[in-house]
Design a protein around this motif. Structure first.
Motif, PDB file in Angstrom:
ATOM      1  N   GLN A 149     -13.478   8.013   5.251  1.00  0.00           N
ATOM      2  CA  GLN A 149     -12.233   8.689   4.865  1.00  0.00           C
ATOM      3  C   GLN A 149     -11.695   8.139   3.548  1.00  0.00           C
ATOM      4  O   GLN A 149     -11.301   8.903   2.661  1.00  0.00           O
ATOM      5  N   TRP A 150     -11.695   6.817   3.418  1.00  0.00           N
ATOM      6  CA  TRP A 150     -11.161   6.225   2.196  1.00  0.00           C
ATOM      7  C   TRP A 150     -12.054   6.503   1.000  1.00  0.00           C
ATOM      8  O   TRP A 150     -11.579   6.624  -0.138  1.00  0.00           O
ATOM      9  N   THR A 191       0.816  -1.211   0.000  1.00  0.00           N
ATOM     10  CA  THR A 191       0.000   0.000   0.000  1.00  0.00           C
ATOM     11  C   THR A 191       0.854   1.268   0.000  1.00  0.00           C
ATOM     12  O   THR A 191       0.416   2.309  -0.515  1.00  0.00           O
ATOM     13  N   TYR A 245     -11.155   9.963   0.022  1.00  0.00           N
ATOM     14  CA  TYR A 245      -9.814   9.887  -0.569  1.00  0.00           C
ATOM     15  C   TYR A 245      -9.909   9.470  -2.041  1.00  0.00           C
ATOM     16  O   TYR A 245      -9.296  10.094  -2.925  1.00  0.00           O
ATOM     17  N   PRO A 285      -5.826  12.359   4.760  1.00  0.00           N
ATOM     18  CA  PRO A 285      -6.381  11.491   5.809  1.00  0.00           C
ATOM     19  C   PRO A 285      -6.307  12.115   7.199  1.00  0.00           C
ATOM     20  O   PRO A 285      -7.191  11.895   8.035  1.00  0.00           O
ATOM     21  N   SER A 317       0.534   4.352  -2.553  1.00  0.00           N
ATOM     22  CA  SER A 317       0.448   5.755  -2.135  1.00  0.00           C
ATOM     23  C   SER A 317       1.445   6.618  -2.905  1.00  0.00           C
ATOM     24  O   SER A 317       1.124   7.733  -3.333  1.00  0.00           O
ATOM     25  N   GLU A 357     -13.995   4.310   7.222  1.00  0.00           N
ATOM     26  CA  GLU A 357     -14.520   3.897   5.928  1.00  0.00           C
ATOM     27  C   GLU A 357     -14.852   5.100   5.060  1.00  0.00           C
ATOM     28  O   GLU A 357     -14.546   5.122   3.857  1.00  0.00           O
TER      29      GLU A 357
END
Length: 345
Positions: free
Chosen positions: A298-299, A255, A302, A286, A259, A296
C-alpha cells in the motif's frame, strides 16, 4: 467552471452517505479524511499563499484536541507552590470554541517569535514547538494522563433554546458536522485570500522586497495568517478528539504533518481546491488499497501515485488540470477592422 467545481463537489459530498448506504467503515474513513483535510486547508494558508513551510503544524492540531477534551472532561491539577487549579466539565461545544482560540493564540506566539526570520529558521522553530508540546502532553501525566490517554471524551452537543439539543454520537451526524466545519473554513479562506490582506500575502510570497517597498508589513501579515491557520488546525483537532473520544500524545505524530503537506503539494498549493482534492485522494487511497494489498505494498503504491502526480503535474492536480483545460479551450478569432479609405479632396 472554477466557481461551479466547489459547489458540485459540495453537493456530491452531501449526497455521498446516501449512495454509500451509511456504511460505517466508509463513513469513518470519510470523517477522518475530512478532519485531516481541514488541517491541510489551514496549512495551505501558510504554505500556499505566503510561502512559509510549517513542519510543526500538527502542534496546533494537538493543542486543539487536548484543550477541547480537557474543557469537556474537567481536571484537578497542581501547578506548584501549593496552588491547585480545579475545572468543572463544560459543554463540548464550548471546548470546541476554546480549542480554536487557544490554537490561534499559540499561532500568534509562534508568528511573533519566528516570522522575524525566514526559510529554514522558521521550519526549525515550528518543528521544535511541536516537539515541546508533544513532550508536555506525554510527561504532564496529572493533567493529560500521558501515554494512558484521555478517555470518555463527550461527543459534541448542538442545540437551540426552545428547540432542543442533539448529541452527535453517530457517524452520519459527525460526517455532516465535519463537512459543515470544512465548508466554513473553505469560505473563510476564500474570503481572506480574495481580500486586500490576501493580496498582501501573495505579494510577500512572490516578491517580498517589492511588497515591503509598497508599505506591506511583513511580520504583521504573516502573523495574522499564522493565527487563522493555527485556529483552523485547532478546530480540526477538537473535531478529532470528540469524534474518537480518546486521545493520547500520538496525536502529535509527525507523519500527520507530512500527510498534510502531501495533500497540499499534490493537490496544488496556493489554490483553494488543491488541499480538498489532494486530501480526498491521499486520505481515501489507503482505504481503497487496504482490501487488496498488504500494508507494505500500500505504501509503495501511495508513493508511486504521489511521484506520478508531481511528475506529470509539477504544480499539483488543480493547476495542472486547469492548464490542460485552458489549452483545449478553442481560441476565439478576433475580428480585424479594416481601415477606412482615405477620401481625397
Amino acid at each position: 467552471m472554477s466557481r461551479l467545481l466547489p459547489l458540485a463537489l459540495l453537493g456530491a459530498l452531501v449526497a455521498l452517505p446516501l449512495a454509500l448506504g451509511a456504511n460505517p467503515y466508509l463513513l469513518n474513513a470519510l470523517i477522518v479524511t475530512g478532519i485531516v483535510t481541514i488541517g491541510a486547508m489551514s496549512l495551505n494558508l501558510l504554505l500556499g499563499f505566503t510561502g512559509q513551510l510549517s513542519l510543526g503544524h500538527i502542534a496546533f492540531f494537538g493543542i486543539g484536541a487536548y484543550v477541547s477534551a480537557l474543557t469537556s472532561l474537567g481536571f484537578d491539577v497542581e501547578i506548584g507552590f501549593g496552588l491547585r487549579v480545579v475545572h468543572e466539565p463544560w459543554p463540548a461545544a464550548v471546548g470546541f470554541v476554546l480549542a480554536t482560540l487557544a490554537a490561534g493564540a499559540c499561532g500568534y506566539l509562534i508568528g511573533r517569535l519566528s516570522f522575524r526570520v525566514r526559510g529554514a529558521y522558521f521550519v526549525i522553530v515550528t518543528i521544535s514547538f511541536a516537539e515541546v508540546v508533544r513532550l508536555v502532553a506525554l510527561n504532564w501525566v496529572e493533567l493529560t494522563q500521558g501515554p494512558l490517554a484521555l478517555t470518555n471524551i463527550p461527543a459534541i452537543t448542538l442545540g437551540l433554546p426552545g428547540i432542543g439539543a442533539w448529541t452527535l454520537k453517530t457517524k452520519l451526524q459527525n460526517y455532516y458536522l465535519v463537512l459543515a466545519i470544512g465548508t466554513l473554513c473553505y469560505l473563510v479562506i476564500a474570503r481572506l485570500v480574495g481580500s486586500r490582506f490576501g493580496r498582501a500575502m501573495r505579494g510577500l510570497k512572490e516578491n517580498e522586497s517589492l511588497a515591503l517597498s509598497v508599505g506591506i508589513n511583513a511580520t504583521r501579515t504573516l502573523t495574522v495568517a499564522a493565527v487563522v491557520s493555527a485556529a483552523m488546525a485547532g478546530a480540526a483537532g477538537s473535531l478529532y478528539a470528540h469524534y474518537l473520544r480518546i486521545i493520547d500524545p500520538d496525536v502529535f505524530a509527525f507523519t500527520t504533518t507530512v500527510s498534510m503537506v502531501i495533500m497540499v503539494v499534490a493537490g496544488g498549493k496556493g489554490t483553494l481546491m488543491g488541499p480538498v482534492i489532494g486530501g480526498l485522494i491521499f486520505g481515501l487511497l489507503p482505504v481503497a488499497l487496504r482490501p487488496v494489498m498488504a500494508p507494505e505494498a500500500q505504501w509503495i503504491v501511495y508513493g508511486v501515485v504521489l511521484i506520478l502526480i508531481l511528475f506529470v503535474m509539477p504544480r499539483g492536480i488543480v493547476p495542472g488540470v486547469s492548464a490542460l483545460l485552458a489549452r483545449r479551450r478553442p481560441v476565439r478569432a478576433v475580428p480585424v477592422l479594416e481601415a477606412s479609405p482615405v477620401v481625397q479632396r
